[in-house]
Design a protein around this motif. Sequence first.
Motif, PDB file in Angstrom:
ATOM      1  N   ASN A  24       0.823  -1.210   0.000  1.00 52.03           N
ATOM      2  CA  ASN A  24       0.000   0.000   0.000  1.00 52.03           C
ATOM      3  C   ASN A  24       0.864   1.269   0.000  1.00 52.03           C
ATOM      4  O   ASN A  24       1.493   1.596   1.009  1.00 52.03           O
ATOM      5  CB  ASN A  24      -0.923  -0.019   1.232  1.00 52.03           C
ATOM      6  CG  ASN A  24      -1.841   1.193   1.282  1.00 52.03           C
ATOM      7  OD1 ASN A  24      -1.892   1.994   0.339  1.00 52.03           O
ATOM      8  ND2 ASN A  24      -2.573   1.325   2.376  1.00 52.03           N
ATOM      9  N   VAL A  29      -4.221  -5.689  -4.604  1.00 51.75           N
ATOM     10  CA  VAL A  29      -4.349  -5.200  -3.231  1.00 51.75           C
ATOM     11  C   VAL A  29      -5.418  -4.111  -3.165  1.00 51.75           C
ATOM     12  O   VAL A  29      -5.427  -3.181  -3.970  1.00 51.75           O
ATOM     13  CB  VAL A  29      -3.014  -4.629  -2.706  1.00 51.75           C
ATOM     14  CG1 VAL A  29      -3.216  -4.013  -1.324  1.00 51.75           C
ATOM     15  CG2 VAL A  29      -1.947  -5.712  -2.654  1.00 51.75           C
ATOM     16  N   ILE A  30      -6.318  -4.257  -2.208  1.00 53.39           N
ATOM     17  CA  ILE A  30      -7.301  -3.207  -1.919  1.00 53.39           C
ATOM     18  C   ILE A  30      -6.913  -2.588  -0.582  1.00 53.39           C
ATOM     19  O   ILE A  30      -6.816  -3.293   0.423  1.00 53.39           O
ATOM     20  CB  ILE A  30      -8.726  -3.773  -1.777  1.00 53.39           C
ATOM     21  CG1 ILE A  30      -9.082  -4.651  -2.969  1.00 53.39           C
ATOM     22  CG2 ILE A  30      -9.743  -2.647  -1.591  1.00 53.39           C
ATOM     23  CD1 ILE A  30     -10.278  -5.571  -2.683  1.00 53.39           C
ATOM     24  N   ALA A  31      -6.716  -1.275  -0.563  1.00 56.15           N
ATOM     25  CA  ALA A  31      -6.458  -0.589   0.697  1.00 56.15           C
ATOM     26  C   ALA A  31      -7.721   0.160   1.107  1.00 56.15           C
ATOM     27  O   ALA A  31      -8.670   0.251   0.336  1.00 56.15           O
ATOM     28  CB  ALA A  31      -5.292   0.367   0.547  1.00 56.15           C
ATOM     29  N   GLU A  32      -7.705   0.705   2.301  1.00 53.49           N
ATOM     30  CA  GLU A  32      -8.804   1.502   2.864  1.00 53.49           C
ATOM     31  C   GLU A  32      -9.944   0.583   3.334  1.00 53.49           C
ATOM     32  O   GLU A  32     -10.568  -0.132   2.542  1.00 53.49           O
ATOM     33  CB  GLU A  32      -9.346   2.529   1.851  1.00 53.49           C
ATOM     34  CG  GLU A  32      -8.291   3.518   1.338  1.00 53.49           C
ATOM     35  CD  GLU A  32      -7.742   4.462   2.418  1.00 53.49           C
ATOM     36  OE1 GLU A  32      -8.422   4.640   3.453  1.00 53.49           O
ATOM     37  OE2 GLU A  32      -6.638   4.999   2.222  1.00 53.49           O
ATOM     38  N   SER A  33     -10.245   0.699   4.616  1.00 51.15           N
ATOM     39  CA  SER A  33     -11.139  -0.279   5.244  1.00 51.15           C
ATOM     40  C   SER A  33     -12.578  -0.285   4.721  1.00 51.15           C
ATOM     41  O   SER A  33     -13.170  -1.348   4.572  1.00 51.15           O
ATOM     42  CB  SER A  33     -11.134  -0.088   6.756  1.00 51.15           C
ATOM     43  OG  SER A  33     -11.553   1.211   7.086  1.00 51.15           O
ATOM     44  N   ALA A  58     -13.579   0.554   1.713  1.00 49.42           N
ATOM     45  CA  ALA A  58     -13.522  -0.043   0.365  1.00 49.42           C
ATOM     46  C   ALA A  58     -13.431  -1.558   0.483  1.00 49.42           C
ATOM     47  O   ALA A  58     -14.056  -2.298  -0.293  1.00 49.42           O
ATOM     48  CB  ALA A  58     -12.333   0.520  -0.417  1.00 49.42           C
TER      49      ALA A  58
END
Lengths: 211, 211
Positions: free
Chosen positions: A51, A65-69, A71
Amino acid sequence: MSRPILYAFHVSSCSWRVRIALAHKKIEHDIRVVNIVNRESRSPEYMSKVNPAGQIPALEVNGNVIAESLAILEYLEEVYPQKPLLPKEAIERAKVREICELIATGIQPLQNPKVAARHSTETEKRLEWTEYYINRGFIALEKILNTTSANGKYCYGDSLTTADCVLVPQVFNAIARFKLDMTPYPKIMSIYNSLMKLEEVKLGHPDNKLS
Amino acid sequence: MSRPILYAFHVSSCSWRVRIALAHKKIEHDIRVVNIVNRESRSPEYMSKVNPAGQIPALEVNGNVIAESLAILEYLEEVYPQKPLLPKEAIERAKVREICELIATGIQPLQNPKVAARHSTETEKRLEWTEYYINRGFIALEKILNTTSANGKYCYGDSLTTADCVLVPQVFNAIARFKLDMTPYPKIMSIYNSLMKLEEVKLGHPDNKLS
């Protein structure tokens, strides 16, 4: 679909949000511990490979990769629809997201200890800053929850939603870290107490060290 | 369905986010001007009848009020699916929401002039605070946009998304209000410049006073 990997740390409030959803939906996953206290999340390796914002949580799925809770919560809801964390009607979903966002944009970033530390080196001034922003948010939240869940156990009636995933760590921070007087917020406290009885919530409690 | 009412003000960056979506989807609506400069949004009447958090934007639909701009954007996307502002695949939607949230939680609340004013009464210290948080966010954003839109016009390739609705007012604030040096952020600037050519974006520009 590959087994998701959650980058998290036991004292990270935003990680806790996602861990409640993973546990509630019984999604099998691996955990990679990223120590935010020793700034591992700001290491060049983590920032280049996981991230770029240098934060947790992050969820790796099929090499992405998905960041931010929030999302991540929305993604989990779309891909793992079992035990839904959003109501069916658009207007109801909107009210749940409103609560999430009130906490995630209006309280959490401003009460963050690093932000308070940038404001002042004096303990008392830092606490005053933190309390101001948590109280400002909780005053609004108390009113909103009295409409979205007048007689309910959780933030939106008696079904667990993403709003509950976001509420728990914020109230925990207020009580355990900042010793905030919660007397003015009986609805918030009643919901928090109901939530803290749930296994999926207890699992991500900051006292349970991840390894 | 009744005609939606948007509570907004021309200099509100979070109102601009929603106004882009309304214009893009050509959703007919009414506007109620709520002057945030003279604190009309904090009036007992507004807080009791519209939004207990005392903020704009808020969207009234069929007698229900949705507050918080990202919650409103998600609602509009669900109820008015024409000219979508989210991609089709869950992982792509997640990346768009990640960008929205990075700005909405990691930059906007911290660069808010009222927060900076609470930090310090000195102009220079306030500006230093604001610049720190915008730069911290933009450094991450620049890297993320180089992966989500390596060759694209907007935040996620060549289709307008909610991420663009959120990017525009934040970059505008950085440039117009805080005179931030944008040299380190060529990708952000290229996207911003593409966006500022669009009618749906120009409509909500803070120079266009609402009445």
